[in-house]
Design an enzyme around this catalytic site. Structure first.
Site, PDB file in Angstrom:
ATOM      1  N   HIS C  14       0.870  -0.983   0.013  1.00 54.10           N
ATOM      2  CA  HIS C  14       0.045  -0.012  -0.070  1.00 54.10           C
ATOM      3  C   HIS C  14       0.762   1.100  -0.069  1.00 54.10           C
ATOM      4  CE1 HIS C  14      -0.282   0.560   4.787  1.00 54.10           C
ATOM      5  NE2 HIS C  14       1.100   0.403   4.196  1.00 54.10           N
ATOM      6  N   CYS C  33       5.821   6.682   3.737  1.00 56.15           N
ATOM      7  CA  CYS C  33       4.484   5.898   3.526  1.00 56.15           C
ATOM      8  C   CYS C  33       3.958   6.542   2.247  1.00 56.15           C
ATOM      9  CB  CYS C  33       3.377   5.687   4.566  1.00 56.15           C
ATOM     10  SG  CYS C  33       3.994   4.695   5.988  1.00 56.15           S
ATOM     11  N   HIS C  39       5.037  -0.137  -0.707  1.00 59.64           N
ATOM     12  CA  HIS C  39       5.631  -0.967   0.269  1.00 59.64           C
ATOM     13  C   HIS C  39       4.709  -1.990   0.972  1.00 59.64           C
ATOM     14  CE1 HIS C  39       4.048   2.131   3.261  1.00 59.64           C
ATOM     15  NE2 HIS C  39       4.195   0.709   4.074  1.00 59.64           N
ATOM     16  N   HIS C  41       3.612  -5.108   3.873  1.00 60.26           N
ATOM     17  CA  HIS C  41       3.545  -5.736   5.315  1.00 60.26           C
ATOM     18  C   HIS C  41       2.960  -7.257   5.277  1.00 60.26           C
ATOM     19  CE1 HIS C  41       4.122  -1.696   7.078  1.00 60.26           C
ATOM     20  NE2 HIS C  41       3.082  -1.468   6.353  1.00 60.26           N
ATOM     21  N   ASP C  79      -4.883 -10.577   0.138  1.00 59.07           N
ATOM     22  CA  ASP C  79      -3.619 -11.418   0.041  1.00 59.07           C
ATOM     23  C   ASP C  79      -2.914 -11.092  -1.329  1.00 59.07           C
ATOM     24  OD1 ASP C  79      -1.592 -12.666   1.302  1.00 59.07           O
ATOM     25  OD2 ASP C  79      -2.321 -14.604   0.425  1.00 59.07           O
ATOM     26  N   HIS C  80      -1.701 -10.754  -1.111  1.00 56.15           N
ATOM     27  CA  HIS C  80      -0.779 -10.519  -2.472  1.00 56.15           C
ATOM     28  C   HIS C  80      -1.397  -9.535  -3.184  1.00 56.15           C
ATOM     29  CE1 HIS C  80       1.219 -13.964  -0.668  1.00 56.15           C
ATOM     30  NE2 HIS C  80       2.060 -13.927  -1.748  1.00 56.15           N
ATOM     31  N   GLU C 124      -0.464  -4.308  11.691  1.00 60.13           N
ATOM     32  CA  GLU C 124       0.280  -3.767  10.549  1.00 60.13           C
ATOM     33  C   GLU C 124       1.758  -4.540  10.628  1.00 60.13           C
ATOM     34  OE1 GLU C 124       0.108   0.147   8.308  1.00 60.13           O
ATOM     35  OE2 GLU C 124       2.089   0.043   9.268  1.00 60.13           O
TER      36      GLU C 124
END
Lengths: 136, 136, 136, 136, 136, 136
Positions: C14, C33, C39, C41, C79-80, C124
């Site tokens: 994100h 950010c 980047h 998590h 996810d991903h 996070e």
């Protein structure tokens, strides 16, 4: 008013089975947990008590006393046990994490005098846990 | 040459007993673990493989394939099982963490073709684990 | 009344940017950010439901069903994924941990029939998490 | 309304002693913690704030600002310190985990303007923690 | 040949100071750790032994015996202690994590008869640890 | 001779793609990781150095210096970055965990003078990590 939580671990085995269900229902509802040989977990128990801080000791509860009560009332009863066969409360009730949390509450509630029992948390695995606050 | 480690979890029950020992010896040597009803753990398995990095994929091993092999050869055999009764290797051998690590090595070694099996680590609890490198 | 919590993990990327802010404001408020490449998590999601324990199963909720709902409604969506570009809810809203928790609540709330959704927790990182209870 | 929690660590030493107790009482009540040389812990602090999500930033609180306040008001005061001797609040009060949580609340409460302080959690060890919500 | 590792925790305080350094050198080299009042940590100790698995017990080492030796030789010496003042080995040597690992090796090495001591690992915090294998 | 390990965390995004593969090969080999938008992880880096303990300081390495080198040479290069687009080493090489570990070794090796670099460990998730010892 502060809330103090102490953790403890125990290892136990269990299986899930309701004799009123058909074999198919037991299999469908409980899956791999229906295996009558049992399987096991490293459970983590968190006991939370609440109360005022005693100004003379700085404690809400005597930690040595709390540890002794947890060992005597809970750990000795369930550690290295097959819950279904060796713990009276689970001869009839299914030893799910939900029922374990409620049972441990009923064991500890009458033994804690100084501070008030606030919450029982039981982790069956690091990814699954149940909280019980004594609510009906 | 890199070493890649993948973890997996399984829940199983076991007990420790040697029929050649007297009851007193079994009790003294195995303590609470001698309870024939069994007790259980959330085991953590770490499988480490080593090899050269494939320049086209950047992988030392295909992770999906490694995961499938671990599930098929290990997890399906032991997860939600009473090791002494339901896993042939432990009908005679005592299912200690040491023997579990060695057994899992013998299961995985012939199935890993691309990368080389380097180490099996088995955690019985977060505070106790065994490593086996295939050394005699 | 018991509260059951189940965890799940997902990996996503994100970045934080508000087109109504000046570049300087975006930099000052969002710092690293604000990088438009994104980047990522390893997020941990905790879903807590509450309800009465079913006396026949010992469950407050069918765990397999809960896991399926979490996978279908949440994990498959995020996810991903690059949240800003690939998840409709974050085309306009900034995918902060706060907004992720609220969004996941709105996804799960209408899908949980038996037990009641109580809390969404999103980590996070291990050092930062947000709780949302559906409160206005 | 969301709740955001941020963790931080600090290392400190302390001992428990009440000059109004007899040496025997100090020994009985505080055990090994009565050692006047002190002993120490890696404490983990969790600060939880609550508030509405700012629609422009997606934040309930500016994380950089929260981190700065936690460092300035708490970590600098206690990290690498002998609490009894080097922190004024514990010259008289016993630096138990309970009193640490209450003291940290009183330090942070007046410094947090945007979001509202909801809870202070202090872990003395991974197995023992105290929560304080500002309740009398 | 298998390697078995057992963990234990202890809480201690320490500070770093070399009387042969000038005050400026002590400050520059040791930073906050130079505070003579001391500060503390929850240390985690991992003791690894290696050996053949005893075919009768399935053990490389008697775990109860290993635990007793670790408690008697290490934990009782350092737990709830100010290392510089209360542990003879650190009256002169600086109690860094490096020196702690080496010292614990020298304590345990002569006490372990059945299995061979392989490694001492000491975590000062979750983010910093030292390994010692008895190598010169 | 002791081995000291220090951990650090960074958050980054990446995707896996080999332009010499067909789209079908990329999909089959890399699965969800082939998504060109990227996804991300909280990586944990462990840097292990080995050496003799300096008798004057009790250190194998100056920890502040090690931390600075890790921040300057590694964390600043990868934290809050899209590895494929923003880190030169991964414009051509696929940023797998294997390649990340090798790359970080090549960054740190020439910068560590006092102690010798022994191992780079990179966790992509808590369940997957790679070790690199500089072996060909």
């Amino acid at each position: 008013m502060v809330y103090l939580t102490r953790k403890a671990e125990f290892s136990a085995s269990h299986f899930y089975h309701n004799p009123e269900f058909t074999p198919e229902e037991n299999k469908r509802i409980f899956g791999k947990c229906n295996n009558p040989h049992g399987h096991g977990h490293n459970y983590t128990l968190e006991v939370t008590v609440k109360g005022q801080v005693d100004q003379r000791s700085g404690f809400v509860v005597d930690l040595k006393e709390l540890k002794e009560i947890m060992n005597r009332e809970v750990i000795e009863a369930v550690d290295h046990r097959f819950l279904n066969k060796e713990v009276a409360e689970f001869h009839e009730r299914i030893p799910t994490t939900e029922n374990l949390a409620i049972t441990i509450w009923t064991w500890l509630k009458p033994k804690l005098n100084v501070a008030q029992l606030h919450r029982i948390r039981v982790y069956e695995t690091p990814d699954l846990f149940v909280d019980y606050y004594g609510e009906a």
